[in-house]
Write a protein that holds these residues in place. Structure first.
Motif, PDB file in Angstrom:
ATOM      1  N   SER A  67      14.119  -2.551   9.969  1.00  0.00           N
ATOM      2  CA  SER A  67      13.193  -3.503  10.566  1.00  0.00           C
ATOM      3  C   SER A  67      11.755  -2.987  10.460  1.00  0.00           C
ATOM      4  O   SER A  67      11.496  -1.812  10.714  1.00  0.00           O
ATOM      5  CB  SER A  67      13.600  -3.659  12.032  1.00  0.00           C
ATOM      6  N   GLY A  68      10.845  -3.859  10.059  1.00  0.00           N
ATOM      7  CA  GLY A  68       9.423  -3.490   9.995  1.00  0.00           C
ATOM      8  C   GLY A  68       9.035  -2.646   8.799  1.00  0.00           C
ATOM      9  O   GLY A  68       7.913  -2.154   8.715  1.00  0.00           O
ATOM     10  N   SER A  69       9.966  -2.473   7.848  1.00  0.00           N
ATOM     11  CA  SER A  69       9.675  -1.566   6.722  1.00  0.00           C
ATOM     12  C   SER A  69       8.922  -2.266   5.596  1.00  0.00           C
ATOM     13  O   SER A  69       8.414  -1.616   4.686  1.00  0.00           O
ATOM     14  CB  SER A  69      10.971  -0.962   6.179  1.00  0.00           C
ATOM     15  N   GLY A  70       8.847  -3.603   5.645  1.00  0.00           N
ATOM     16  CA  GLY A  70       8.063  -4.305   4.621  1.00  0.00           C
ATOM     17  C   GLY A  70       8.893  -5.200   3.721  1.00  0.00           C
ATOM     18  O   GLY A  70       8.483  -5.512   2.611  1.00  0.00           O
ATOM     19  N   LYS A  71      10.043  -5.679   4.223  1.00  0.00           N
ATOM     20  CA  LYS A  71      10.909  -6.527   3.384  1.00  0.00           C
ATOM     21  C   LYS A  71      10.221  -7.854   3.055  1.00  0.00           C
ATOM     22  O   LYS A  71      10.235  -8.298   1.925  1.00  0.00           O
ATOM     23  CB  LYS A  71      12.245  -6.809   4.100  1.00  0.00           C
ATOM     24  N   GLU A  72       9.607  -8.453   4.092  1.00  0.00           N
ATOM     25  CA  GLU A  72       8.994  -9.762   3.840  1.00  0.00           C
ATOM     26  C   GLU A  72       7.790  -9.609   2.904  1.00  0.00           C
ATOM     27  O   GLU A  72       7.569 -10.437   2.019  1.00  0.00           O
ATOM     28  CB  GLU A  72       8.564 -10.406   5.168  1.00  0.00           C
ATOM     29  N   LEU A  73       7.038  -8.524   3.086  1.00  0.00           N
ATOM     30  CA  LEU A  73       5.889  -8.309   2.198  1.00  0.00           C
ATOM     31  C   LEU A  73       6.369  -8.099   0.757  1.00  0.00           C
ATOM     32  O   LEU A  73       5.755  -8.592  -0.188  1.00  0.00           O
ATOM     33  CB  LEU A  73       5.078  -7.100   2.682  1.00  0.00           C
ATOM     34  N   VAL A 133       0.839  -1.194   0.000  1.00  0.00           N
ATOM     35  CA  VAL A 133       0.000   0.000   0.000  1.00  0.00           C
ATOM     36  C   VAL A 133       0.876   1.247   0.000  1.00  0.00           C
ATOM     37  O   VAL A 133       1.937   1.255   0.630  1.00  0.00           O
ATOM     38  CB  VAL A 133      -0.911  -0.018   1.252  1.00  0.00           C
ATOM     39  N   MET A 143       1.203  -0.112  12.216  1.00  0.00           N
ATOM     40  CA  MET A 143       0.114  -1.083  12.237  1.00  0.00           C
ATOM     41  C   MET A 143      -0.293  -1.400  13.686  1.00  0.00           C
ATOM     42  O   MET A 143      -1.470  -1.366  14.029  1.00  0.00           O
ATOM     43  CB  MET A 143       0.594  -2.353  11.531  1.00  0.00           C
ATOM     44  N   ASP A 193      15.444 -14.380   5.533  1.00  0.00           N
ATOM     45  CA  ASP A 193      15.400 -13.097   6.230  1.00  0.00           C
ATOM     46  C   ASP A 193      16.620 -12.990   7.152  1.00  0.00           C
ATOM     47  O   ASP A 193      17.099 -13.994   7.669  1.00  0.00           O
ATOM     48  CB  ASP A 193      14.108 -13.038   7.049  1.00  0.00           C
ATOM     49  N   ILE A 225       6.574   0.402   9.367  1.00  0.00           N
ATOM     50  CA  ILE A 225       5.158   0.097   9.128  1.00  0.00           C
ATOM     51  C   ILE A 225       4.594  -0.829  10.201  1.00  0.00           C
ATOM     52  O   ILE A 225       3.445  -0.716  10.598  1.00  0.00           O
ATOM     53  CB  ILE A 225       4.968  -0.500   7.717  1.00  0.00           C
ATOM     54  N   ARG A 226       5.451  -1.737  10.707  1.00  0.00           N
ATOM     55  CA  ARG A 226       4.935  -2.637  11.741  1.00  0.00           C
ATOM     56  C   ARG A 226       4.502  -1.838  12.969  1.00  0.00           C
ATOM     57  O   ARG A 226       3.474  -2.115  13.573  1.00  0.00           O
ATOM     58  CB  ARG A 226       5.970  -3.685  12.124  1.00  0.00           C
TER      59      ARG A 226
HETATM   60  N1  LIG Z   1       3.493  -1.173   1.916  1.00  0.00           N
HETATM   61  C1  LIG Z   1       2.789  -1.864   2.812  1.00  0.00           C
HETATM   62  N2  LIG Z   1       1.446  -1.876   2.739  1.00  0.00           N
HETATM   63  C2  LIG Z   1       0.724  -2.551   3.658  1.00  0.00           C
HETATM   64  N3  LIG Z   1       1.237  -3.251   4.670  1.00  0.00           N
HETATM   65  C3  LIG Z   1       2.561  -3.284   4.790  1.00  0.00           C
HETATM   66  C4  LIG Z   1       3.404  -2.606   3.859  1.00  0.00           C
HETATM   67  N4  LIG Z   1       4.680  -2.832   4.197  1.00  0.00           N
HETATM   68  C5  LIG Z   1       4.653  -3.602   5.300  1.00  0.00           C
HETATM   69  N5  LIG Z   1       3.376  -3.891   5.653  1.00  0.00           N
HETATM   70  C6  LIG Z   1       2.966  -4.683   6.803  1.00  0.00           C
HETATM   71  O1  LIG Z   1       3.789  -4.275   7.904  1.00  0.00           O
HETATM   72  C7  LIG Z   1       4.196  -5.405   8.690  1.00  0.00           C
HETATM   73  C8  LIG Z   1       5.722  -5.469   8.709  1.00  0.00           C
HETATM   74  O2  LIG Z   1       6.206  -5.789   7.400  1.00  0.00           O
HETATM   75  P1  LIG Z   1       7.310  -6.927   7.121  1.00  0.00           P
HETATM   76  O3  LIG Z   1       7.164  -8.063   8.094  1.00  0.00           O
HETATM   77  O4  LIG Z   1       7.273  -7.236   5.686  1.00  0.00           O
HETATM   78  O5  LIG Z   1       8.609  -6.073   7.501  1.00  0.00           O
HETATM   79  P2  LIG Z   1      10.144  -6.550   7.548  1.00  0.00           P
HETATM   80  O6  LIG Z   1      10.931  -5.432   6.990  1.00  0.00           O
HETATM   81  O7  LIG Z   1      10.282  -7.893   6.908  1.00  0.00           O
HETATM   82  O8  LIG Z   1      10.362  -6.649   9.112  1.00  0.00           O
HETATM   83  P3  LIG Z   1      11.606  -7.375   9.915  1.00  0.00           P
HETATM   84  O9  LIG Z   1      12.845  -6.650   9.520  1.00  0.00           O
HETATM   85  O10 LIG Z   1      11.264  -7.139  11.354  1.00  0.00           O
HETATM   86  O11 LIG Z   1      11.594  -8.809   9.508  1.00  0.00           O
HETATM   87  C9  LIG Z   1       3.562  -6.622   8.045  1.00  0.00           C
HETATM   88  O12 LIG Z   1       2.372  -6.919   8.736  1.00  0.00           O
HETATM   89  C10 LIG Z   1       3.264  -6.170   6.616  1.00  0.00           C
HETATM   90  O13 LIG Z   1       2.141  -6.861   6.094  1.00  0.00           O
END
Ligand SMILES: Nc1ncnc2c1ncn2[C@@H]1O[C@H](COP(=O)(O)OP(=O)(O)OP(=O)(O)O)[C@@H](O)[C@H]1O
Length: 445
Positions: free
Chosen positions: A170-176, A141, A361, A239, A357-358
């Motif tokens: 961390s939490g920026s959306g890498k896994e998504l 999003v 949320m 990861d 983003i985490r």
């Molecule tokens: N652009 C986005 N739109 C909607 N939801 C998002 C977006 N980016 C991240 N999220 C949501 O935010 C949360 C954190 O994202 P994610 O787990 O992908 O982060 P990460 O960078 O992999 O975190 P970590 O480094 O802690 O593993 C998840 O619930 C994910 O669905």
């Protein structure tokens, strides 16, 4: 004035003369790639100059960087004797929009720059139009420029089979982003297997990743398929790859090269067809420089680098995301609750979002439970801004962010009775991130 980045890793002189001679352009010279990344994130240049580096190591790092920023139109400045070289020609063809040889003809260069800029804008508009059309198809999003760039990058790397390296806080959306790459790839019907390399105990990681045969060690009463094997036909998401112990880095490299694995205690080579997407919150090339990560593995993994920007670098997305999470968790709220008050949105925009983003949320979910009126109020979000918010406008963004991070850490630790795990959960960050931040600010629990 239009801006142009100028990357000069070691050549001298030319960059200064460019900065002086390019009328109508604001030339931003940088002499290392960390500065280039920082500036690009801040200013989002559409065009850039690249002075072809003299050293092979610089060229290899620059190539990774240019792939990572393929949306920018790069113009090379190359010495005439270099261009006689096949590797220089390949570099130009693979990474650059155009190139000029020295001595520079500034008039001709200004024409090229103008064309490159026009071309970059055209491509950006096209990318915007196609990602708007597909907005519903992407779970990522956000409509900020950085987000559009990320979605376009994700779409591009999804189409090819090479390994991807995702970098982001961390939490920026890498896994998504990794899930989206998988979902948009040819392998979408296959499994997506995520592994957090930092979360598996070092003594178990070998058999978790590669599996083991019956009797391989005490307690191995039956054979076990490892995570890599279980991703056959799909995507393996590694990861926190920077946390992978060095001996396992060798095994992973061998697997990437040969596409076969050996289970622990096994002698049979098993062919596994997976696409590897790795992610890290630390800049892996720094881990390479510090000898914590194998250079050969880094270059194998970083064929297609993807940068996920921190939330504070795409502030245009904050409200969109807050409203997205409000809709997502609507089932958990009281029917009376309608949305955010103006003040709550201001507070959300004012916050530095160290947990990205985490954190957003989690705070929205929390506020949806805490709010007892029709609208979410700032205090429901538990952001604890106050005096800091008032002085914030007058201070540099980085200072404000550090202060916010410190006070968020202190507040959450106080609220949780100095319990690090609980405080990390409240902030929506991992325990590892929490310890890293405590360390960064020399805070003791
Ligand atoms: N652009 C986005 N739109 C909607 N939801 C998002 C977006 N980016 C991240 N999220 C949501 O935010 C949360 C954190 O994202 P994610 O787990 O992908 O982060 P990460 O960078 O992999 O975190 P970590 O480094 O802690 O593993 C998840 O619930 C994910 O669905």
């Amino acid at each position: 004035m239009k801006q142009v980045l100028c990357i000069n890793l070691g050549n001298t002189g030319t960059a200064d003369s460019l900065a002086d001679a390019m009328d109508g352009w604001d030339v931003h010279p940088v002499s290392n790639l960390a500065d280039a990344r920082r500036l690009l994130r801040r200013a989002g240049h559409a065009v850039g100059f690249v002075l072809y580096p003299a050293h092979a190591m610089d060229r290899a790092e620059l190539a990774v960087f240019l792939r990572e920023h393929a949306d920018v139109q790069w113009i090379g400045i190359v010495e005439p004797r270099e261009i006689e070289n096949e590797s220089a020609r390949q570099f130009v063809i693979e990474h650059l929009y155009d190139y000029h040889t020295t001595p520079i003809d500034h008039v001709r260069l200004a024409y090229t720059l103008g064309h490159a800029h026009g071309w970059a804008r055209l491509r950006q508009k096209h990318a915007d139009a196609s990602s708007n059309g597909k907005a519903d198809a992407s779970p990522l999003v956000g409509g900020s420029e950085a987000m559009l760039r990320l979605r376009a990058q994700v779409g591009r790397v999804a189409r090819v089979a090479a390994p991807v390296l995702i970098w982001g806080e961390s939490g920026s959306g890498k896994e998504l982003a990794a899930q989206t790459i998988h979902a948009q790839s040819e392998r979408a019907a296959g499994p997506f297997v995520p592994i957090n390399c930092g979360a598996i105990a070092p003594n178990l990681i070998q058999s978790e990743l590669f599996g083991h045969e019956r009797g391989a060690f005490t307690g191995a009463t039956r054979a076990k398929v490892g995570l890599i094997e279980s991703a056959h036909g799909g995507t393996l998401f590694l990861d926190e790859i920077g946390d992978l112990p060095k001996d396992l880095q060798v095994n992973l490299l061998r697997f990437l090269q040969e596409k076969t694995i050996f289970r622990v205690g096994g002698t049979r080579a098993i062919h596994v067809d997976v696409r590897v997407v790795a992610a890290s919150h630390v800049q892996l090339h720094q881990a390479v420089a510090a000898n914590r990560f194998r250079e050969d593995l880094y270059y194998r993994l970083a064929v297609l680098p993807v940068n996920v920007p921190a939330l504070r670098e795409r502030r245009d997305d904050i409200v969109t995301l807050a409203e997205h999470f409000f809709r997502l968790y609507a089932a958990e709220k009281s029917p009376r609750l309608q949305g955010f008050s103006r003040e709550a949105l201001d507070a959300v925009l004012d916050h530095a979002w160290p947990g990205n983003i985490r954190e957003l949320m989690n705070r929205v979910r929390r506020a949806m439970v805490m709010a007892d009126g029709r609208l979410i109020m700032p205090e429901d979000l538990g952001l604890g801004l106050g005096a800091e918010g008032a002085t914030r406008a007058a201070t540099a963004l980085d200072d404000a962010r550090e202060r916010n991070e410190r006070s968020s850490l202190r507040e959450s630790l106080d609220r949780s009775g100095q319990n690090v795990s609980m405080a990390a959960r409240q902030l929506g960050i991992s325990r590892t991130t929490m310890y890293r931040m405590l360390n960064k600010y020399s805070m003791r629990v």
